[in-house]
Design an enzyme around this catalytic site. Sequence first.
Site, mmCIF file in Angstrom:
data_model
loop_
_atom_site.group_PDB
_atom_site.id
_atom_site.type_symbol
_atom_site.label_atom_id
_atom_site.label_comp_id
_atom_site.label_asym_id
_atom_site.label_seq_id
_atom_site.Cartn_x
_atom_site.Cartn_y
_atom_site.Cartn_z
ATOM 1 N N TYR B 91 0.818 -1.215 0.000
ATOM 2 C CA TYR B 91 0.000 0.000 0.000
ATOM 3 C C TYR B 91 0.848 1.260 0.000
ATOM 4 O O TYR B 91 0.495 2.259 -0.620
ATOM 5 C CB TYR B 91 -0.957 0.013 1.201
ATOM 6 N N GLU B 187 3.453 -31.114 14.706
ATOM 7 C CA GLU B 187 2.811 -30.635 13.474
ATOM 8 C C GLU B 187 1.392 -30.129 13.732
ATOM 9 O O GLU B 187 1.078 -28.998 13.373
ATOM 10 C CB GLU B 187 2.767 -31.738 12.421
ATOM 11 N N ASP B 239 3.121 -35.973 11.158
ATOM 12 C CA ASP B 239 2.455 -37.078 10.463
ATOM 13 C C ASP B 239 3.481 -37.832 9.631
ATOM 14 O O ASP B 239 4.505 -37.267 9.215
ATOM 15 C CB ASP B 239 1.383 -36.535 9.504
#
Lengths: 530, 359
Positions: B91, B187, B239
């Site tokens: 911006y 995780e 995982d």
Amino acid sequence: MAETHKKEVTKAEELAKNQREISVSEFFTKNRHLLGFDNPRKALLTTIKEAVDNALDACEEAKILPDIYIEINQKGEDRFHVTVQDNGPGIVKEQIPRIFAKLLYGSKFHTMKQSRGQQGIGISAAAMYGQLTTGKSVKITSKIGPKRPANYYELHLDTQKNEPEINKDTEIEWFPDHGTKVEIELEAKYQKGRQGVDEYLKQTAIANPHVKIVYKDPENQTMEFPRVTKDLPIEPKEIKPHPHGIELGILMKMLRGTKASTLQSFLTNDFSRVSPKVAKEICEKAKVYEKSRPGRIAAQEADNLWNAIKETKIMAPPTNCLSPIGEDLILKGLKKEINADFYAAVTRPPAVYRGNPFLVEVGIAYGGEIPGDELIRVIRFANRVPLLYQQGACGTTKSIMSTAWKNYGIPQSKGALPSGPAVLMVHIASVWVPFTSESKEAIAHYPEIIKELKLALQEVGRKLATYVRKKRLAEHESKKKSYIEKYLPHIGIGLKEILDLKEPEEKKMLEILKDTLERSRDKDEGSLSN
Amino acid sequence: MKVVSQIKATASNIYEKIMKKQKPSINVPLRSLQNVKYDPKNGYFELKGAKKQRTLTVNTVKTFAQTLRMMAFSKEVVENDDIATKRETYYVSKNWGEAKFDEQVESDTVMDDIEAMFEVNREQLGFIPEEKGGEVAGELIVIDKDPNTGKDIKVDCTKFGSGAYSIPISIEHLKFETDAKFVLAIETAGMFQRLVKHGYYKKAKCILVSMGGVPTRACRRFIRRLSDEKNIPVYAFVDCDPYGAFNIYRTLKVGSGNAAHINKYFCVPKAKFLGVTPQDIVDYKLPTHKLKDVDIKRAKDAIKNDPFVQEHKEWQKAMDLLLKMGVRAEQQALAKWGLNYVMERYLPEKLKNPKSWLP
């Protein structure tokens, strides 16, 4: 016995009673399409064309700068009153009836000099058409000098006898010093567009920049086409026919009609480019005695002569029978009617087809206000007269399509006209312009003519290519410049803020950088993306 | 401030070149997996050296201008001891007239380039990312500064109840106090929640960090500082699938191709992969799901192209096993054996068995 004899009047004799000579006018009444009156819209155009052609030829012959005034008034749904007035030399009183109310009178059929008139059947056909469709007579006003009164005629054409009938014959007061005014009322249709009167007059103005035309249309709008030169075109000289262009039948006719007393002098005097030596050579080749009487030459001997002519080397015909528009005036003509960025013109030197001298001129207007997303517009002229019909069949179109316009910067699909913002003008000037049919709307495809056309088109194409290339380069340069101008200040601001530069330092740095960038020719300067 | 002098030096260089009537250029290192090397002794992805040279030409004048203006902006932010998010920077550029960015992507790209040019982390340039940095709960006291008074404040990571401490975007100024025995980088938020709820960190005397997916730079830096300054081991618990292994863990451990110019400080080379390993799937008989095509591709790519994997044979073997089994397993699959099986059996067993870890 006598009765049976009487009854044996044969069928043939009976039929013979009904046969009579068909007059020329009767023939043409039934074959209007041959003269350009096939449909109401074309009828209007042909009428104006004949009148305007006559006016221009007359003015030019009399060495007067032509001022032509045309007015079309709508009298009814399908009825129009056409007025064409010129400032020409005027017509001698006695000639007026025959010129306007007798077909094939005084037509310039086979004069060996460039003229508009050879392309039409004459104004009398228009008068006859008007008479046929409205019953009204043709009205002529003509004055040959300021001290003479003007003659006013109303004429009717007797189609059976092909003779004028005078309905009115008076003298009137008329303001102009000299000139002719023709008025014809006919059944017609007025339509604007590519094949209408407005377009015809606009094109006439392009090919005849010495002419001033004022035109008032059926909606009462007046259009003026001013002249852009005060010079009259070079007057074409009449030349004698060239032996290589002559047909056997014509040769025989000429032999019978010549004033020459010997064959040798016939060949020398009645043809162009035949010296006594060459004439003798022809006679020897044909094994005909050169001192024979021309009128006594038999058909077989004429045939031999004709073949001998074909085999004899004869100098090309003189070209002072031609009057080109010229590159300078082509440019002026295009410039005044078409708003474009670039103009080019080429006038080829004279050439010969079938013994007839001719030359080709090409002009192009490119860019500017011409719309670019369509096929280029082609305007065709024969002896300075616009050809509006049968573009597809025309030899000029064929030459344009078989030129490789891609090489000159205009895209072109195979077997088509190129597309781009261009108007292409093609003019063929000749003592005898060859057409594809009697309607005289499309130029015949003689190889000599096609060849010249292509050479002219290629020359104009090269000039265009140079312009297009320069323009692209300039556009690229200006885009480059604007790119630099847009972003360079920000390099200045960035560096100034980081390094605390003073304004003059920043200014100087930007100047140097701008110069460095503008000079550079980077290899990867392809398209500038935003 | 080192970075400010770097900016000034680069700008000076450009200025001098211009004054000599030459075209200045910026050199930006090529940041991709093709241009990194991995030395286990150093422990992180390093740039090999390929650079892109961007010379100022008519074609590049726009990007060049934008880069300079952003550099100037960065200097201003740092000198004012302020921060600017990527979005805010985008911006701010709307003030730059023709040089403004039309889309944030363009702004981010230029920012990345400047980062790479100076081989610093964007935080040092004053630019901060939007992403959340990770959550911490456990035996740790973080010493931060009060935004209003500027005085030190102590944040006790055991006192958040069932909540947690959010890692801020800028962490260099933080100081740590801890007796923890290890850091467990987790995780999924779900697994983190369970461990927090049952006070696992007290029982195991550790620091729990919820990475929430691929760890951000701040998160990696945070863990790294704990690892270095407090000399505590770091274990990853994710995982069992190619994403968990090579996107999450590998980034935590050695950094990324993208951030290769700054990986040095933003990874944890001493981290170890605790679980879930492909072998765990077998040993603990975990419920599984079939490997998706994207998983298989990821595994194969890693084996072929990832310098980290190529260095460690154990990882290659582990991946081969996973591909052979054709399945993957989530860390929350341990719930099959009981909700708290993970805390009561799995983690204690794994922690005692270094041989079951991956490098």
